[in-house]
Scaffold this active site. Structure first.
Site, PDB file in Angstrom:
ATOM      1  N   ARG B  57       0.847  -1.204   0.000  1.00  0.00           N
ATOM      2  CA  ARG B  57       0.000   0.000   0.000  1.00  0.00           C
ATOM      3  C   ARG B  57       0.881   1.252   0.000  1.00  0.00           C
ATOM      4  NH1 ARG B  57      -3.241  -2.824   4.133  1.00  0.00           N
ATOM      5  NH2 ARG B  57      -4.928  -3.861   3.035  1.00  0.00           N
ATOM      6  N   TYR B  73      -5.804   1.157 -12.082  1.00  0.00           N
ATOM      7  CA  TYR B  73      -5.710   0.557 -10.754  1.00  0.00           C
ATOM      8  C   TYR B  73      -4.673  -0.573 -10.701  1.00  0.00           C
ATOM      9  CZ  TYR B  73      -6.728  -2.139  -6.633  1.00  0.00           C
ATOM     10  OH  TYR B  73      -6.588  -2.826  -5.458  1.00  0.00           O
ATOM     11  N   TYR B  77      -0.369  -1.521  -8.836  1.00  0.00           N
ATOM     12  CA  TYR B  77       0.109  -2.636  -8.019  1.00  0.00           C
ATOM     13  C   TYR B  77       1.276  -3.361  -8.685  1.00  0.00           C
ATOM     14  CZ  TYR B  77      -3.383  -1.336  -4.801  1.00  0.00           C
ATOM     15  OH  TYR B  77      -4.083  -0.587  -3.883  1.00  0.00           O
TER      16      TYR B  77
END
Lengths: 199, 219
Positions: B57, B73, B77
């Protein structure tokens, strides 16, 4: 070029993902079947139909409802619906004057085993920015108009608790089987942006 | 970290691109690479035990502000996982660049080593009024900025405890274990008149909170 990050990017997101995969794979750091097995769990086993069964049982069985509201983790575990991003589960009870809605303003935290992976719009900047501050307006835009005397309570998933909404059972469903009831419980009902509708 | 990711309450965004009960979610991974974002993240976090999900995170938060705003999105990551693996010495920037055939832009380095939690205080009880500590934290923190310095009411204390994010989010294994609290805030207390009526409940670690002394009448 005033933006160093965008001027440096001559590749696509997919090319970058596969480049990371290639480096790890060349170093033999990826066990056989690891990617495939985990992808199957995330894409196919984690599904809002799981949460729908939980809600339908809570609507039909007062003892189970009491357990779900007291210890959501234990109640979901009865179905085997716990796991990564679903290890401490709390169910949020809607009432005639209260509508619960879930968001993760900081990233995308969602109760994966019960609700399925979060959809694009839930992870989008619009929902993350706006829901906490103007919940009623956001719900109306999405297609859910709430009565004036219903309070909106937004739950920001900012630690390890993972939520599901336990909505009100709609009128006209008396005597329905759990299977029939579960068909009313969509992913958006579990997130809280939609109400279950008969017909 | 007062970064782009701390979006709660930020104004200027348009409509949510969704209509209720659309079945768009049915194809969970829409592009042929998207499954790699979570599976490679878990390869490092769970299978290889190299870093915590908290560090992932924070790595997402460390992506340069404009790049963060312009990426999809799942892409964030991929960048976060690649950044952590480079920082931990598992692979190198050069190896990523060579596999890609161009520069692989990683997250910016952490600007903080993290911090320990406040410990040793009695736990808060359901019904207590609590104040979110008015602290500025350069590193990782799981307290959205909109409740900083605000008062709320405890609805729930978790029966489990987890490592303090501001510590474990920097790879520091000495993180204290703490419960979290579901703290309810009135929208009006947070945003005055510039909001819809209602409540927001934030799940806050004990170390982010102080108990408000009983003043009588305000419960």
């Amino acid at each position: 070029m005033s933006n160093p990050s965008s001027s440096a990017q001559t590749s696509t997101p997919g090319e970058r993902a596969w480049a990371l995969f290639k480096v790890l794979n060349d170093k033999k750091l990826i066990p056989a079947g690891y990617i495939e097995g985990l992808t199957d769990l995330l894409a196919n086993k984690f599904d809002p139909a799981n949460g729908a069964r939980v809600v339908a049982k809570a609507w039909s069985d007062p003892q189970y409802r009491e357990l779900l509201l007291r210890d959501g983790t234990a109640a979901c575990e009865e179905f085997g619906y716990t796991g990564p991003q679903g290890e401490y589960i709390v169910a949020l009870e809607d009432t005639p004057t209260l509508k619960n809605v879930i968001v993760c303003s900081l990233c995308s935290c969602t109760n994966w085993p019960v609700l399925g992976l979060p959809p694009e719009w839930y992870k989008g900047f619009e929902f993350r920015a706006r829901l906490v501050r103007e919940g009623r307006t956001v719900l109306a835009e999405l297609g859910t108009e709430l009565p004036k005397d219903m309070t909106v309570k937004v739950w920001d998933t900012s630690a390890e608790t993972r939520y599901l909404v336990l909505p009100m059972r709609p009128a006209g469903t008396e005597g329905w089987s759990e299977e029939a009831l579960s068909k009313l419980i969509t992913k958006d009902v579990l997130i809280g942006v939609a109400l279950p509708k008969v017909g | 970290m007062d970064g782009f990711h701390d979006l709660g309450g930020v104004q200027g965004f348009g409509r949510i691109p969704h209509t209720i009960n659309s079945l768009d979610y049915k194809k969970v991974f829409k592009q042929d690479w998207e499954h790699l974002a979570y599976t490679l993240m878990f390869l490092g976090a769970d299978h290889m035990k190299l870093y915590s999900v908290d560090e992932v995170r924070h790595a997402v938060e460390r992506i340069e502000f404009r790049q963060q705003a312009n990426t999809q999105y799942y892409e964030r990551y991929v960048i976060a996982t690649a950044s952590l693996l480079v920082e931990l010495g598992v692979l190198t920037q050069e190896e990523l660049d060579e596999a890609l055939g161009s520069h692989f832009q990683l997250a910016r380095p952490a600007q903080s080593q993290g911090r320990p939690a406040i410990t040793g205080r009695p736990p808060f009880e359901v019904g207590d009024r609590v104040l979110v500590r008015d602290e500025r934290v350069t590193g990782h923190i799981r307290c959205p900025g909109y409740v900083r310095g605000k008062e709320g009411v405890v609805l729930h204390r978790t029966t489990e405890q987890w490592p303090f994010p501001d510590t474990i989010g920097h790879g520091d294994k000495s993180a204290a274990m703490q419960p979290t609290y579901h703290v309810q805030f009135s929208n009006r207390d947070v945003w005055g008149d510039a909001c819809d009526d209602g409540f927001v409940v934030v799940d806050l670690f004990e170390g982010y909170l102080d108990k408000v002394p009983q003043q009588g009448g305000r419960a």
